[in-house]
Motif scaffolding. Structure first.
Motif, PDB file in Angstrom:
ATOM      1  N   ARG A 174      61.148   6.791  36.096  1.00 63.01           N
ATOM      2  CA  ARG A 174      60.683   8.144  36.436  1.00 63.01           C
ATOM      3  C   ARG A 174      59.969   8.810  35.262  1.00 63.01           C
ATOM      4  N   GLN A 175      60.470   8.550  34.064  1.00 65.91           N
ATOM      5  CA  GLN A 175      59.832   9.145  32.884  1.00 65.91           C
ATOM      6  C   GLN A 175      58.406   8.637  32.723  1.00 65.91           C
ATOM      7  N   PHE A 176      58.192   7.366  32.951  1.00 62.79           N
ATOM      8  CA  PHE A 176      56.847   6.811  32.852  1.00 62.79           C
ATOM      9  C   PHE A 176      55.959   7.297  33.993  1.00 62.79           C
ATOM     10  N   GLN A 177      56.558   7.667  35.102  1.00 59.60           N
ATOM     11  CA  GLN A 177      55.780   8.180  36.226  1.00 59.60           C
ATOM     12  C   GLN A 177      55.381   9.636  36.055  1.00 59.60           C
ATOM     13  N   THR A 178      56.245  10.406  35.378  1.00 59.27           N
ATOM     14  CA  THR A 178      56.044  11.864  35.351  1.00 59.27           C
ATOM     15  C   THR A 178      55.525  12.395  34.023  1.00 59.27           C
ATOM     16  N   ASP A 179      55.702  11.675  32.930  1.00 57.83           N
ATOM     17  CA  ASP A 179      55.255  12.160  31.625  1.00 57.83           C
ATOM     18  C   ASP A 179      53.801  11.725  31.402  1.00 57.83           C
ATOM     19  N   PRO A 180      52.867  12.665  31.306  1.00 57.19           N
ATOM     20  CA  PRO A 180      51.447  12.301  31.150  1.00 57.19           C
ATOM     21  C   PRO A 180      51.183  11.456  29.906  1.00 57.19           C
ATOM     22  N   ARG A 181      51.925  11.707  28.838  1.00 58.38           N
ATOM     23  CA  ARG A 181      51.723  10.929  27.612  1.00 58.38           C
ATOM     24  C   ARG A 181      52.021   9.450  27.850  1.00 58.38           C
ATOM     25  N   LEU A 182      53.118   9.192  28.566  1.00 62.78           N
ATOM     26  CA  LEU A 182      53.506   7.805  28.842  1.00 62.78           C
ATOM     27  C   LEU A 182      52.567   7.163  29.844  1.00 62.78           C
ATOM     28  N   THR A 183      52.175   7.925  30.845  1.00 61.19           N
ATOM     29  CA  THR A 183      51.262   7.397  31.864  1.00 61.19           C
ATOM     30  C   THR A 183      49.931   6.991  31.246  1.00 61.19           C
ATOM     31  N   GLN A 184      49.382   7.847  30.395  1.00 57.43           N
ATOM     32  CA  GLN A 184      48.098   7.557  29.759  1.00 57.43           C
ATOM     33  C   GLN A 184      48.215   6.377  28.791  1.00 57.43           C
ATOM     34  N   ALA A 185      49.300   6.326  28.052  1.00 56.50           N
ATOM     35  CA  ALA A 185      49.488   5.227  27.099  1.00 56.50           C
ATOM     36  C   ALA A 185      49.619   3.901  27.831  1.00 56.50           C
ATOM     37  N   LEU A 186      50.345   3.926  28.944  1.00 61.20           N
ATOM     38  CA  LEU A 186      50.525   2.702  29.715  1.00 61.20           C
ATOM     39  C   LEU A 186      49.202   2.197  30.274  1.00 61.20           C
ATOM     40  N   GLU A 187      48.356   3.117  30.668  1.00 60.03           N
ATOM     41  CA  GLU A 187      47.046   2.733  31.210  1.00 60.03           C
ATOM     42  C   GLU A 187      46.104   2.235  30.110  1.00 60.03           C
ATOM     43  N   ALA A 188      46.292   2.732  28.881  1.00 55.48           N
ATOM     44  CA  ALA A 188      45.327   2.446  27.819  1.00 55.48           C
ATOM     45  C   ALA A 188      45.543   1.088  27.159  1.00 55.48           C
ATOM     46  N   VAL A 189      46.736   0.531  27.228  1.00 60.53           N
ATOM     47  CA  VAL A 189      47.033  -0.684  26.465  1.00 60.53           C
ATOM     48  C   VAL A 189      46.747  -1.945  27.277  1.00 60.53           C
ATOM     49  N   ASP A 190      46.720  -3.070  26.552  1.00 59.08           N
ATOM     50  CA  ASP A 190      46.491  -4.372  27.183  1.00 59.08           C
ATOM     51  C   ASP A 190      47.796  -5.102  27.503  1.00 59.08           C
ATOM     52  N   PHE A 191      48.841  -4.816  26.726  1.00 57.41           N
ATOM     53  CA  PHE A 191      50.124  -5.480  26.962  1.00 57.41           C
ATOM     54  C   PHE A 191      51.249  -4.575  26.482  1.00 57.41           C
ATOM     55  N   ILE A 192      52.463  -4.924  26.898  1.00 58.47           N
ATOM     56  CA  ILE A 192      53.668  -4.184  26.533  1.00 58.47           C
ATOM     57  C   ILE A 192      54.565  -5.138  25.753  1.00 58.47           C
ATOM     58  N   PHE A 193      55.267  -4.634  24.751  1.00 56.66           N
ATOM     59  CA  PHE A 193      56.173  -5.515  24.025  1.00 56.66           C
ATOM     60  C   PHE A 193      57.426  -4.762  23.597  1.00 56.66           C
ATOM     61  N   THR A 194      58.454  -5.533  23.293  1.00 57.84           N
ATOM     62  CA  THR A 194      59.725  -5.007  22.808  1.00 57.84           C
ATOM     63  C   THR A 194      60.033  -5.677  21.480  1.00 57.84           C
ATOM     64  N   ASN A 195      61.022  -5.151  20.779  1.00 52.69           N
ATOM     65  CA  ASN A 195      61.406  -5.736  19.499  1.00 52.69           C
ATOM     66  C   ASN A 195      62.680  -6.561  19.588  1.00 52.69           C
ATOM     67  N   THR A 196      63.222  -6.731  20.794  1.00 55.36           N
ATOM     68  CA  THR A 196      64.370  -7.604  21.002  1.00 55.36           C
ATOM     69  C   THR A 196      64.411  -8.006  22.462  1.00 55.36           C
ATOM     70  N   TYR A 197      64.719  -9.258  22.704  1.00 58.13           N
ATOM     71  CA  TYR A 197      64.716  -9.730  24.097  1.00 58.13           C
ATOM     72  C   TYR A 197      65.825  -9.074  24.912  1.00 58.13           C
ATOM     73  N   PHE A 198      66.842  -8.507  24.247  1.00 57.79           N
ATOM     74  CA  PHE A 198      67.907  -7.817  24.977  1.00 57.79           C
ATOM     75  C   PHE A 198      67.343  -6.707  25.861  1.00 57.79           C
ATOM     76  N   LEU A 199      66.364  -5.978  25.315  1.00 58.75           N
ATOM     77  CA  LEU A 199      65.795  -4.850  26.048  1.00 58.75           C
ATOM     78  C   LEU A 199      64.701  -5.250  27.018  1.00 58.75           C
ATOM     79  N   SER A 200      64.147  -6.426  26.838  1.00 60.60           N
ATOM     80  CA  SER A 200      62.926  -6.785  27.555  1.00 60.60           C
ATOM     81  C   SER A 200      63.084  -6.738  29.067  1.00 60.60           C
ATOM     82  N   GLY A 201      64.200  -7.246  29.560  1.00 62.36           N
ATOM     83  CA  GLY A 201      64.392  -7.271  31.008  1.00 62.36           C
ATOM     84  C   GLY A 201      64.543  -5.884  31.594  1.00 62.36           C
ATOM     85  N   GLN A 202      65.306  -5.023  30.923  1.00 60.04           N
ATOM     86  CA  GLN A 202      65.465  -3.658  31.413  1.00 60.04           C
ATOM     87  C   GLN A 202      64.121  -2.946  31.483  1.00 60.04           C
TER      88      GLN A 202
END
Length: 525
Positions: A397-425
Motif C-alpha cells: 500500500r505504501q508503494f501504491q499511495t506514496d508518490p515518492r515511492l511510485t515515481q522511484a519505482l517507475e524510474a529504475v531498471d531493477f530492484i535489489f535488496t542487501n540480504t536474501y532474507f528480505l528479498s521474498g517479502q
C-alpha cells in the motif's frame, strides 16, 4: 469407505490450517520460495524444484500474491499426506492405529504448521513420502488369504517399480527423500523374507525410475559444478567440537516442537523398538510379521532422526531437518497406542493445549496481543523477533499511495535488496505493482546468483529496499558507494502493528551501476 472420524479430522485440520495460513504473515523462507516461481528451472541452489510448484499453485489459481495463496499448495498437499498416512497405518496395523497416527500428525505443531501450513520443501516431501509408504505397505506385506493371519509370502511385483518413482518424487521435494530410499533398501537387507527384491527385475526398474525422475536435479547440478549438493553437504561439516550439552538441547527442542506429550513418546518408543529389533537381528532371531512391519517404519524414519539429532551436537540444526523422520515414526506410535485406553484422552488434551498456544501465538504475531505498547504490555516491540514477519499488504500500500515511492519505482531498471532474507517479502509486496527484475547484492545471494549475472545491471539504475533490522554495519553509502555513481534516500516506510511501529523499511535510489557486485558463486553461462 473412510470412517467418519477420519473425515472429521481431515476436515477440521484443513479448516484450522486455512485460518492460520490466512492470518500468519509469510516467513523469510516462504517468501524466498515464492521467488522460485518467478525463475522456473530444473532445480535450485537451495533445494530441488517441487517447492516452486507447490508455492506457485495458489498464485496461479487465485491470481493473487498473498500469504494464503503461496500456502495453498501446502494446505492441499498435507491433506493428501495425512490421508495416505492413515491408509498406511490401517493397512499395516489397524484402523485404530491409523486414526492415532492421523491424529498425531494433525496435532503436533511442527507437523501441521511446518508441513501443512507453511510453504516449505517439506510439503511435497511429506506427500510423496506418504505415497511411498502406502505403496510399500502393499508391496512388502501383501494381503493374506482368507483365514490366514499375517502377510502372504512376499514376491516382488510392479509396485516395486512404482516405489522407485515415488522416492524420486520425494527427492524432488527435498533431499531428505534420498534417506527414504536408503531406508527401504535397508529394510530389504535386514529382512530375509524381502531380500529377494534385489534379485527382481522390478528392482532394476525401480532404480531406473528413480534416476529418471531425479535426473532434472542431477543435470542442473552437473551444469553448476554440483553447487547445491556441495552447499547442502557443507552444512553437515562440524563447526565446533562435539558438545553433549548441545545434543541434549537439540533433543529438548525436538520434543518441544513436537509437543512433549507427543515428542517424548515418539522418541522413546522409536528408540526402544529400534533397540529391541536391532538386538533381535544381531541374535539372528526371526522376526514376527508385526515386528517386520515395525522394522519397515523404523528403517524409513529412525535413521533420519538419529542423523540430524546427533548432528545437533556439533552444529545448530533447523527444526524441520529431523521432522520428516518423526512424521514417519508416527505410524509406530499408532501401532503401540492402539490398545491403550488413555490414548484418546491424551490426544484430545494435547489438541486443546496446542490450539490455545497456537491461538495466542497467532494473535500476537498478527495483532500484537502481547506487545508493549498496543497490547497487553508483556513484550517490548523493539525486542520482539516476531516483528520480522511483516504484512506484505502494508508495504504494498505504501508503494501504491506514496508518490515518492511510485515515481522511484517507475524510474529504475531493477530492484535489489542487501540480504536474501528480505528479498521474498519485498518481491511479494511489489509483485502486482511491477514486473521489473529483483536481485540481491550481498555476499550470500543464494538463488539470485543463478537467476542473473553480475554484469546484467551495469549502467542501470536500481531501487534498494531494505529494513532497519538488516542494515549493513557500514551503512548503505559505504556498502554500495563504490558500485553506483550516486545513492540517495527516497523514503522510510513504517510498518505498524497494534498502533506501534513494528519495523521500518528504507528505500534508496542507486543511480548508474558502474562495476559488478562480487559473488562467491555464480551460474555458468
Amino acid at each position: 469407505m473412510l470412517p467418519r472420524a477420519v473425515l472429521w479430522i481431515l476436515g477440521l485440520s484443513l479448516l484450522l490450517r486455512c485460518l492460520v495460513a490466512a492470518l500468519l504473515p509469510p516467513g523469510f523462507d516462504e517468501a524466498y520460495y515464492y521467488l522460485y516461481t518467478r525463475h522456473p528451472d530444473w532445480s535450485y541452489f537451495d533445494h530441488p524444484p517441487l517447492v516452486a510448484w507447490t508455492t506457485g499453485l495458489g498464485p496461479v489459481l487465485t491470481g493473487q500474491v498473498s500469504a494464503f495463496s503461496i500456502r495453498l499448495g501446502s494446505l492441499l498437499a498435507y491433506s493428501g499426506s495425512s490421508l495416505l498416512l492413515y491408509l498406511t497405518g490401517a493397512r499395516l496395523f489397524s484402523v485404530q492405529a491409523g486414526l492415532i497416527s492421523l491424529a498425531t500428525v494433525s496435532i503436533a505443531p511442527i507437523f501441521w504448521i511446518g508441513f501443512g501450513v507453511l510453504t516449505l520443501p517439506d510439503s511435497p516431501l511429506t506427500l510423496f513420502t506418504a505415497a511411498t509408504l502406502w505403496v510399500a505397505a502393499q508391496e512388502f506385506f501383501p494381503a493374506p488369504k482368507p483365514g490366514v493371519y499375517g502377510s502372504a509370502r512376499y514376491r516382488p511385483g510392479p509396485r516395486l517399480a512404482l516405489i522407485g518413482l515415488l522416492v524420486g518424487l520425494a527427492s524432488l521435494g527435498k533431499y531428505h527423500g534420498l534417506a527414504l530410499g536408503f531406508g527401504l533398501v535397508l529394510f530389504c537387507l535386514l529382512s530375509p523374507a524381502h531380500r529377494c527384491a534385489f534379485r527382481s527385475g522390478w528392482a532394476l526398474l525401480a532404480a531406473l525410475g528413480f534416476l529418471a525422475v531425479f535426473s532434472p536435479v542431477l543435470l542442473w547440478n552437473a551444469q553448476q559444478d554440483w553447487i547445491s549438493f556441495r552447499f547442502q553437504g557443507g552444512r553437515a561439516v562440524p563447526e565446533t567440537g562435539y558438545r553433549l550439552q548441545d545434543l541434549a538441547l537439540t533433543v529438548l527442542q525436538e520434543v518441544f516442537y513436537l509437543f512433549p506429550t507427543l515428542g517424548i513418546p515418539l522418541l522413546g518408543l522409536s528408540l526402544a523398538e529400534g533397540g529391541r529389533l536391532g538386538l533381535a537381528l544381531f541374535q539372528r532371531r526371526r522376526l514376527a510379521d508385526q515386528e517386520l512391519r515395525h522394522l519397515l517404519i523404523l528403517t524409513c524414519g529412525l535413521p533420519l532422526v538419529l542423523a540430524f539429532t546427533l548432528m545437533g551436537g556439533y552444529r545448530p540444526i533447523l527444526p524441520t531437518w529431523p521432522m520428516p523422520g518423526f512424521w514417519v515414526l508416527s505410524l509406530l506410535l499408532g501401532s503401540r497406542w492402539e490398545g491403550w485406553p488413555g490414548a484418546k484422552r491424551l490426544l484430545a488434551g494435547t489438541a486443546v493445549a496446542v490450539g490455545l498456544l497456537v491461538g495466542v501465538g497467532l494473535a500476537h504475531v498478527r495483532y500484537g496481543l502481547l506487545q508493549a505498547p498496543g497490547g497487553l504490555g508483556l513484550w517490548p516491540v523493539e525486542r520482539d523477533p516476531s516483528t520480522q514477519l511483516i504484512e506484505i499488504e502494508q508495504l504494498r500500500r505504501q508503494f501504491q499511495t506514496d508518490p515518492r515511492l511510485t515515481q522511484a519505482l517507475e524510474a529504475v531498471d531493477f530492484i535489489f535488496t542487501n540480504t536474501y532474507f528480505l528479498s521474498g517479502q519485498i518481491g511479494m509486496a511489489l509483485a502486482p505493482l511491477t514486473e521489473k527484475p529483483l536481485t540481491c547484492l550481498d555476499e550470500d545471494p543464494r538463488g539470485f546468483a543463478f537467476w542473473s549475472q553480475p554484469e546484467d545491471w551495469l549502467g542501470k539504475d536500481g531501487l534498494l529496499v531494505t529494513s532497519t533490522l538488516f542494515q549493513p554495519k557500514a551503512g548503505i553509502p559505504a556498502t554500495y558507494g563504490n558500485y553506483f555513481e550516486h545513492i540517495e534516500p527516497v523514503a522510510e516506510i513504517p510498518l505498524r502493528r497494534a498502533g506501534a511501529v513494528a519495523q521500518t523499511f528504507q528505500v534508496y535510489l542507486a543511480r548508474q551501476m558502474r562495476q559488478p557486485y562480487p559473488r562467491p558463486y555464480s551460474r555458468r553461462r
